[in-house]
Design a protein around this motif. Structure first.
Motif, mmCIF file in Angstrom:
data_model
loop_
_atom_site.group_PDB
_atom_site.id
_atom_site.type_symbol
_atom_site.label_atom_id
_atom_site.label_comp_id
_atom_site.label_asym_id
_atom_site.label_seq_id
_atom_site.Cartn_x
_atom_site.Cartn_y
_atom_site.Cartn_z
ATOM 1 N N LEU A 174 14.876 5.956 -1.303
ATOM 2 C CA LEU A 174 13.968 5.404 -0.297
ATOM 3 C C LEU A 174 14.773 4.969 0.911
ATOM 4 O O LEU A 174 15.752 4.222 0.789
ATOM 5 N N LEU A 175 14.394 5.457 2.091
ATOM 6 C CA LEU A 175 14.946 5.007 3.361
ATOM 7 C C LEU A 175 13.821 4.352 4.144
ATOM 8 O O LEU A 175 12.748 4.937 4.305
ATOM 9 N N SER A 176 14.064 3.144 4.629
ATOM 10 C CA SER A 176 13.023 2.395 5.320
ATOM 11 C C SER A 176 13.583 1.784 6.590
ATOM 12 O O SER A 176 14.721 1.275 6.602
ATOM 13 N N ALA A 177 12.799 1.833 7.664
ATOM 14 C CA ALA A 177 13.208 1.244 8.945
ATOM 15 C C ALA A 177 12.032 0.491 9.545
ATOM 16 O O ALA A 177 10.907 1.006 9.586
ATOM 17 N N THR A 178 12.308 -0.725 10.002
ATOM 18 C CA THR A 178 11.297 -1.539 10.682
ATOM 19 C C THR A 178 11.775 -1.838 12.096
ATOM 20 O O THR A 178 12.896 -2.319 12.284
ATOM 21 N N VAL A 179 10.939 -1.535 13.075
ATOM 22 C CA VAL A 179 11.271 -1.759 14.479
ATOM 23 C C VAL A 179 10.286 -2.768 15.060
ATOM 24 O O VAL A 179 9.065 -2.555 15.019
ATOM 25 N N GLN A 180 10.821 -3.872 15.559
ATOM 26 C CA GLN A 180 9.972 -4.842 16.248
ATOM 27 C C GLN A 180 9.559 -4.252 17.593
ATOM 28 O O GLN A 180 10.393 -3.760 18.348
ATOM 29 N N SER A 181 8.280 -4.298 17.892
ATOM 30 C CA SER A 181 7.782 -3.632 19.086
ATOM 31 C C SER A 181 6.634 -4.423 19.691
ATOM 32 O O SER A 181 6.408 -5.577 19.330
ATOM 33 N N PHE A 182 5.917 -3.790 20.622
ATOM 34 C CA PHE A 182 4.787 -4.426 21.305
ATOM 35 C C PHE A 182 5.203 -5.766 21.933
ATOM 36 O O PHE A 182 4.503 -6.760 21.827
ATOM 37 N N TYR A 183 6.407 -5.752 22.568
ATOM 38 C CA TYR A 183 6.939 -6.936 23.250
ATOM 39 C C TYR A 183 7.034 -8.131 22.302
ATOM 40 O O TYR A 183 6.739 -9.280 22.666
ATOM 41 N N GLY A 184 7.452 -7.858 21.066
ATOM 42 C CA GLY A 184 7.648 -8.923 20.099
ATOM 43 C C GLY A 184 6.398 -9.329 19.346
ATOM 44 O O GLY A 184 6.457 -10.210 18.484
ATOM 45 N N ARG A 185 5.261 -8.704 19.638
ATOM 46 C CA ARG A 185 4.017 -9.094 18.984
ATOM 47 C C ARG A 185 3.696 -8.233 17.756
ATOM 48 O O ARG A 185 2.690 -8.469 17.077
ATOM 49 N N GLY A 186 4.526 -7.262 17.429
ATOM 50 C CA GLY A 186 4.223 -6.401 16.300
ATOM 51 C C GLY A 186 5.442 -5.660 15.799
ATOM 52 O O GLY A 186 6.569 -5.902 16.231
ATOM 53 N N ALA A 187 5.191 -4.761 14.860
ATOM 54 C CA ALA A 187 6.285 -3.999 14.262
ATOM 55 C C ALA A 187 5.740 -2.685 13.710
ATOM 56 O O ALA A 187 4.565 -2.573 13.362
ATOM 57 N N ILE A 188 6.624 -1.687 13.641
ATOM 58 C CA ILE A 188 6.314 -0.391 13.042
ATOM 59 C C ILE A 188 7.349 -0.114 11.954
ATOM 60 O O ILE A 188 8.551 -0.263 12.189
ATOM 61 N N THR A 189 6.875 0.266 10.771
ATOM 62 C CA THR A 189 7.767 0.558 9.651
ATOM 63 C C THR A 189 7.534 1.972 9.150
ATOM 64 O O THR A 189 6.386 2.402 9.001
ATOM 65 N N THR A 190 8.622 2.668 8.892
ATOM 66 C CA THR A 190 8.559 4.011 8.315
ATOM 67 C C THR A 190 9.322 4.022 6.996
ATOM 68 O O THR A 190 10.469 3.569 6.929
#
Length: 635
Positions: free
Chosen positions: A544-560
């Motif tokens: 399993l490879l997982s990455a979380t990126v904080q986005s939306f100017y700090g109001r959210g996140a995207i994880t793959t």
């Protein structure tokens, strides 16, 4: 004394004791509640373990416990569709994994707990302990323990709700809790209506899951020394599946798209407990009573009703004169009574009386040790003794931590294996199964050693563990003879020889930047039967490879999440009945969160993004691409 009342007061005591530990000793994120007879500091724990927090579940968009476990090294999660999912630890048998909910057995009697529809909405954390834990938990903790710990709430009054809708179905949950410094209560509801998919892979009738769960729990500090608590949880579930074809010659023909098989399941667990501090906290007493009822019916037939009842008394003593919660040298002693039963064999009950001891020592040079032993006196089959030893050492300058463990675990014979006298007729002919009351418990011997290394100024860490486990006395059915009336007669025996399992686990994480977090989980497994053949449904490679990126100017996140599985073998119940390797596969899941306000979060996720066709079991398809959107609120 009425045993039900006694159980209730006992369970109340245990919950209280656990709450007291969490409130008074160490932050919850720094301990492993399930690590011994009492909670263990994670940094001092010598066994391989993984803790999945509610924050990680939310960040990765994980909605079911079975999906959460797929990210844990050493765990194999597979089954015939989402409604029949088994969990194996380090290549062990599925019924060798003990699954707990708030420390109470999730299933009653001799049943293996099947994960389906178990929602993550009101879960605080999931603790996974790898390697034998029978010295602390008894039978069925032969290869490890999974403890699902639900939320209790913080000081004050909290409300939380969630709803999610998508191509796979709809789910929702609600929780309210109120707490003071002396205790509190919480009440939660969860509903899932998974419309499912056609597990035959033909694109026909969907096989869905519908589940409702209610939970009510609380604790209260009656005096500064006495705490009482309780926990009650009830779930009902209905799910559908497909039939199998006796004349199939290939995987596509084996699972038949129809509306015939379905199942109804009712689960109920209750616990009351009390904890008393004496000698200024140096001597602690915990009394608990627990009961689990697990009833399941198939296709409208009468349900099989199983039940487990347990009474436990735990004494903890600080050997170094310090309070038991913070002692560097701690002695725990447990006396336990457990009885289980099943309506499938109403004339037989299994009763076990157990004694267990645990010593934990922490030394100034960074060395920690944990020793445990248990004796189970069984009423209807051979008694068993199990043991457990682990150690860890942390180098103070570098933070590198070595950890190792060894021990034994057991799994008791089932009612059917002990007492069966059943005849079945089908298009294949007549078969009769005869039980063997002289069976021994299955035994697992284990050893592991690992190293955890922090790097980049502790922004990352990697933990590599080598393990080796040996299963002896595995119970098997075998053809005995053919009878004119009974047909083919099968008996049960403890298998000669050993099943060997070895491999290594890797867990790593890295804060690559202020906005990017990376995670890796990998398991390599070599599992063989006594004759050298490969064990089925135990993949050789899982990554399993997982990455979380904080986005939306700090109001959210995207994880793959990218998951790869290969080297998985399974028996084909068609054609020549060969054991063959399933095709390897890679799936991608994506999840996103966005804070609409300080209290409301918009969620979205896509599972199996590229609509990959794959299978964990010959003939059974897995779900294709599914898209969901939801809202979560907390006040």
């Amino acid at each position: 004394m009425n045993i039900n009342l006694l159980r209730a007061s006992s369970a109340l005591a245990l919950l209280l004791s656990q709450s007291a530990l969490a409130d008074e000793v160490i932050d919850l994120g720094e301990i492993i509640i399930s690590g011994g007879l009492t909670p263990v500091e994670e940094s001092k724990y010598g066994r391989a373990s993984t803790v999945i927090t509610s924050e990680e579940l939310a960040e990765r968009g994980i909605s079911s416990v079975q999906d959460a476990l797929r990210s844990v090294p050493g765990i194999m999660v597979n089954g015939s569709g989402d409604s029949f999912t088994q969990v194996r630890i380090r290549g062990g048998e599925a019924n060798h994994t003990l699954i707990l909910i708030d420390g109470v057995e999730a299933t009653g009697g001799d049943r293996e707990y099947i994960l389906s529809g178990l929602d993550t909405a009101n879960i605080e954390r999931i603790e996974v302990l790898r390697g034998p834990q029978s010295a602390f938990y008894g039978s069925n903790a032969s290869t490890g323990v999974i403890n699902i710990i639900t939320k209790t709430g913080n000081v004050g009054t909290e409300y939380s709700t969630s709803v999610e809708y998508g191509s796979g179905g709809v789910r929702g949950s609600a929780r309210v809790s109120t707490r003071t410094e002396r205790g509190g209560i919480s009440f939660s509801l969860a509903h899932e209506n998974d419309r499912g998919f056609d597990i035959s892979g033909d694109g026909g009738e969907k096989d869905g899951i519908r589940r409702n769960t209610l939970q009510f729990k609380g604790d209260y500090l009656v005096t500064d020394q006495l705490k009482l608590g309780f926990n009650f949880r009830k779930s009902n579930e209905a799910y559908e599946s497909d039939s199998n074809s006796n004349s199939a010659t290939n995987a596509a023909q084996y699972v038949v798209d129809d509306t015939a098989p379905f199942s109804d399941r009712d689960e109920q667990l209750a616990q009351v407990y009390a904890e008393l501090d004496t000698l200024g906290g140096r001597l602690k007493h915990r009394l608990s009573f627990e009961r689990t009822d697990y009833d399941q019916s198939f296709s409208g037939f009468a349900p099989t009703e199983t039940k487990t009842e347990a009474a436990k008394y735990l004494l903890s003593f600080g050997l170094d004169g310090q309070p038991a919660d913070s002692a560097n040298h701690l002695l725990n002693a447990l006396a336990e009574w457990e009885e289980d039963s099943s309506s499938s064999n109403a004339a037989f009950n299994r009763e076990t009386k157990s004694l267990a001891l645990e010593y934990r020592g922490s030394f100034a040079n960074g060395f920690n040790i944990q020793l445990g032993a248990r004796r189970d006196n069984n009423s209807v089959f051979e008694d068993a003794t199990t043991w457990n030893a682990s150690a860890s050492y942390t180098f103070q300058n570098s933070g590198i931590r070595l950890h190792t463990s060894a021990g034994t675990g057991i799994a008791n014979p089932s009612y059917f294996e002990l007492f069966a006298n059943n005849t079945y007729s089908s298009s294949w002919g007549t078969s009769t199964y005869i039980g063997n009351p002289n069976l021994k418990p299955e035994e697992n011997r284990s050893f592991d050693i690992g190293v955890e290394v922090p790097f980049l100024q502790e922004r990352g860490s990697i933990d590599v563990t080598y393990f080796r486990e040996t299963l002896t006395n595995e119970i098997e059915s075998y053809y005995s003879h053919t009878d004119a009336t009974l047909g083919d007669v099968y008996n049960y025996r403890n298998q000669a020889g050993d099943s060997e399992r070895k491999g290594f686990e890797v867990a790593a994480n890295l804060e690559a930047s202020e906005k990017v977090d990376l995670r890796l989980s990998y398991t390599h497994l070599d599992a063989t039967n006594p004759n050298g053949s490969v064990e089925v449904r135990r993949p050789e490679h899982e990554l399993l490879l997982s990455a979380t990126v904080q986005s939306f100017y700090g109001r959210g996140a995207i994880t793959t999440d990218i998951r790869h599985v290969s080297g998985n073998w399974d028996t084909q119940f068609f054609g020549s009945y060969a054991t063959a390797e399933l095709p390897s596969y890679t799936t991608v899941d994506v999840a996103a969160r966005y804070d609409l306000t300080d209290n409301v979060v918009l969620t979205g996720r896509i599972t199996n993004l590229f609509d990959k066709e794959y299978s964990d079991v010959w003939g059974y398809a897995k779900r294709g691409r599914a898209i969901y959107v939801g809202l979560e609120s907390t006040f």
